[in-house]
Design an enzyme around this catalytic site. Structure first.
Site, PDB file in Angstrom:
ATOM      1  N   ASP A 123      20.138  21.058  86.207  1.00  0.00           N
ATOM      2  CA  ASP A 123      21.037  19.957  85.848  1.00  0.00           C
ATOM      3  C   ASP A 123      22.493  20.263  86.180  1.00  0.00           C
ATOM      4  O   ASP A 123      23.171  19.459  86.826  1.00  0.00           O
ATOM      5  CB  ASP A 123      20.929  19.624  84.353  1.00  0.00           C
ATOM      6  CG  ASP A 123      19.622  18.917  84.034  1.00  0.00           C
ATOM      7  OD1 ASP A 123      19.021  18.332  84.967  1.00  0.00           O
ATOM      8  OD2 ASP A 123      19.196  18.959  82.873  1.00  0.00           O
ATOM      9  N   ARG A 159      28.840  25.389  70.432  1.00  0.00           N
ATOM     10  CA  ARG A 159      29.542  24.337  71.201  1.00  0.00           C
ATOM     11  C   ARG A 159      31.060  24.394  71.079  1.00  0.00           C
ATOM     12  O   ARG A 159      31.766  24.327  72.084  1.00  0.00           O
ATOM     13  CB  ARG A 159      29.020  22.944  70.829  1.00  0.00           C
ATOM     14  CG  ARG A 159      27.532  22.741  71.101  1.00  0.00           C
ATOM     15  CD  ARG A 159      27.087  23.329  72.387  1.00  0.00           C
ATOM     16  NE  ARG A 159      25.685  23.061  72.679  1.00  0.00           N
ATOM     17  CZ  ARG A 159      24.950  23.767  73.521  1.00  0.00           C
ATOM     18  NH1 ARG A 159      25.474  24.819  74.140  1.00  0.00           N
ATOM     19  NH2 ARG A 159      23.700  23.457  73.753  1.00  0.00           N
ATOM     20  N   ASP A 165      25.348  17.549  70.998  1.00  0.00           N
ATOM     21  CA  ASP A 165      26.212  18.502  71.701  1.00  0.00           C
ATOM     22  C   ASP A 165      27.420  17.818  72.342  1.00  0.00           C
ATOM     23  O   ASP A 165      28.529  18.343  72.317  1.00  0.00           O
ATOM     24  CB  ASP A 165      25.397  19.265  72.753  1.00  0.00           C
ATOM     25  CG  ASP A 165      24.436  20.254  72.100  1.00  0.00           C
ATOM     26  OD1 ASP A 165      24.778  20.766  71.016  1.00  0.00           O
ATOM     27  OD2 ASP A 165      23.353  20.503  72.665  1.00  0.00           O
ATOM     28  N   SER A 170      13.682  21.293  77.184  1.00  0.00           N
ATOM     29  CA  SER A 170      15.106  21.576  77.211  1.00  0.00           C
ATOM     30  C   SER A 170      15.350  22.668  76.177  1.00  0.00           C
ATOM     31  O   SER A 170      15.062  22.495  74.993  1.00  0.00           O
ATOM     32  CB  SER A 170      15.897  20.306  76.856  1.00  0.00           C
ATOM     33  OG  SER A 170      17.193  20.663  76.446  1.00  0.00           O
TER      34      SER A 170
HETATM   35  N1  ARG Z   1      19.222  19.469  67.560  1.00  0.00           N
HETATM   36  C1  ARG Z   1      19.960  20.670  67.662  1.00  0.00           C
HETATM   37  C2  ARG Z   1      21.430  20.414  67.431  1.00  0.00           C
HETATM   38  O1  ARG Z   1      21.845  19.306  67.487  1.00  0.00           O
HETATM   39  C3  ARG Z   1      19.687  21.412  68.945  1.00  0.00           C
HETATM   40  C4  ARG Z   1      20.409  20.959  70.170  1.00  0.00           C
HETATM   41  C5  ARG Z   1      19.951  21.742  71.340  1.00  0.00           C
HETATM   42  N2  ARG Z   1      20.691  21.447  72.505  1.00  0.00           N
HETATM   43  C6  ARG Z   1      20.200  21.407  73.738  1.00  0.00           C
HETATM   44  N3  ARG Z   1      21.009  21.090  74.682  1.00  0.00           N
HETATM   45  N4  ARG Z   1      18.937  21.632  74.010  1.00  0.00           N
HETATM   46  O2  ARG Z   1      22.180  21.299  67.145  1.00  0.00           O
END
Ligand code: ARG
Length: 418
Positions: free
Chosen positions: A15, A95, A124, A175
């Site tokens: 990606d 993040r 995110d 993912s």
């Molecule tokens: N649901 C979780 C969160 O919001 C995990 C996010 C995982 N991110 C990803 N890009 N796969 O913190």
């Protein structure tokens, strides 16, 4: 003349590789790539080479594992952070740090924009965008996935047309996001909550049938609320997380899943592997129970919950976080001591603990000793403590008795003939 620059948070995956080329084309800009090591365990040299091959004008690799642990994971430990009582907010914590580094690099490079690979459906993007806007409102934020019209197939075709290497493992529908505090697995069959997650998704934790028969005991030492030693050997912050991850993972500890409420209004089934987080949080909570008063404990539960939700919801930069931390840090003054955890067949349980700040007093509590605690005091205490509740029962009884009397009178009083 050199073109304007965009700083791209680059993971090396398909990606963000497509994004790199797409940004060059679509925005007629130079791309500077930035790869942040939060302990995801990728081959950083390979990623850097890939970025150069795709034509970046500069590349940064930053090892922020120590900063991530001390500045982001430690506050989460102190706050016993479990979103919706389940998720140790591992992705949520990384993040704001990545966003901060993106801004730093953009400023060094004089870039006009930063770009990230988040979709428009997740949390995110919220975490990145809010942090970036707070730190530098002049930077344009580009999230190609929110703009482009690719689906999986057309993305792969586009990648091939642009000589972007498409990995053979592209069949994996998952993912995945990893750092020292945990691993999140989403997508594919996992989007069907009524189906059990397939075994292949687990990487950090053994299946229970493959875990050691015998339990293992590990003693975690804490100072002011954060882990500082394992089995009485002092270790650096990153090594502690790595060691507990592998130890607990071997015993199948740290698999969790739940129905999660995302900040963007969606419900989703989320799956995590968090061996160190599960073990360390359980140990930390246990130690708190020994050194904090019941009143601190009850208040802290609420503050912890508030802190966790705020961070999950992407508001790391909100001043409320610092306000809450002022309380939390004050409570951690005495959270120094040790907890021994029993690791066995998927569970991590505290089995003994000790602290110089322990509020447990054998001479007060023991059934065997009667010197400091006068059991007669309990009688008066109970009389007053229970008084409101007992009073309400007395009233209830009085009302019932009154009704009974009226009932009896009704039955025994002869009715007038009509
Ligand atoms: N649901 C979780 C969160 O919001 C995990 C996010 C995982 N991110 C990803 N890009 N796969 O913190």
């Amino acid at each position: 003349m050199s073109k304007k620059k965009i700083v791209l948070a680059y993971s090396g995956g398909l990606d963000t590789s497509v994004m790199l080329k797409w940004l060059q084309e679509q925005y007629k800009s130079d791309v500077v790539s930035l790869t942040i090591d939060v302990g995801q365990g990728d081959d950083l040299k390979k990623i850097e080479q890939k970025a150069w091959d795709l034509g970046v004008v500069n590349h940064y690799t930053m090892d922020v594992r120590k900063e991530f642990t001390v500045e982001y994971v430690y506050p989460a430990i102190k706050a016993n952070a479990l979103y919706m009582d389940t998720y140790p907010i591992s992705s949520s914590l990384s993040r704001p740090l990545i966003a901060k580094k993106m801004v730093e690099v953009a400023e060094i490079e004089g870039a006009y924009a930063v770009a990230h690979g988040c979709t428009g459906k997740g949390n995110d993007q919220v975490r990145f965008d809010v942090t970036i806007k707070a730190l530098n409102p002049n930077l344009k934020i580009i999230a190609p996935v929110r703009e482009w019209k690719f689906d999986r197939n057309s993305e792969i075709i586009w990648a091939k047309e642009h000589n972007i290497p498409v990995p053979v493992t592209i069949d994996s529908p998952y993912s995945i996001d990893q750092n020292l505090w945990g691993r999140s697995i989403e997508g594919g069959i996992l989007e069907h909550p009524e189906e059990i997650a397939p075994k292949e998704i687990w990487e950090w934790t053994n299946h229970i049938e493959d875990t050691p028969k015998e339990p293992e005991y590990v003693t975690i030492g804490f100072e002011k609320g954060v882990p500082t030693s394992i089995d009485a050997v002092e270790m650096d912050p990153v090594s502690i997380l790595e060691k507990i991850n592998s130890l607990a993972g071997k015993h199948g500890i740290g698999r969790c899943e739940h129905m999660e409420d995302r900040t963007v209004g969606l419900k989703s089934r989320e799956i995590y592997e968090v061996p160190a987080a599960e073990t360390i949080l359980a140990a930390h909570k246990d130690l708190e129970k020994m050194v904090l008063t019941v009143h601190q404990m009850l208040m802290k539960r609420e503050i912890d919950h508030k802190w966790t939700t705020l961070v999950y919801q992407g508001l790391w930069v909100d001043p409320l976080k610092k306000d809450l931390e002022a309380f939390i840090n004050s409570t951690q003054e005495n959270v120094t001591g040790w907890v021994t955890m029993k690791l066995h067949k998927g569970s991590a349980k505290p089995v003994k603990r000790g602290s110089e700040y322990s509020l447990y007093d054998y001479n007060l509590t023991s059934f065997d000793v009667n010197i400091k605690y006068d059991q007669h005091d309990a009688i008066g205490f109970i009389a007053l403590w229970g008084l409101p509740s007992v009073t309400s029962w007395n009233l209830k009884r009085k009302i019932i008795e009154q009704k009974d009397i009226e009932q009896v009178q009704k039955v025994t009083t002869p009715q007038k003939n009509k």
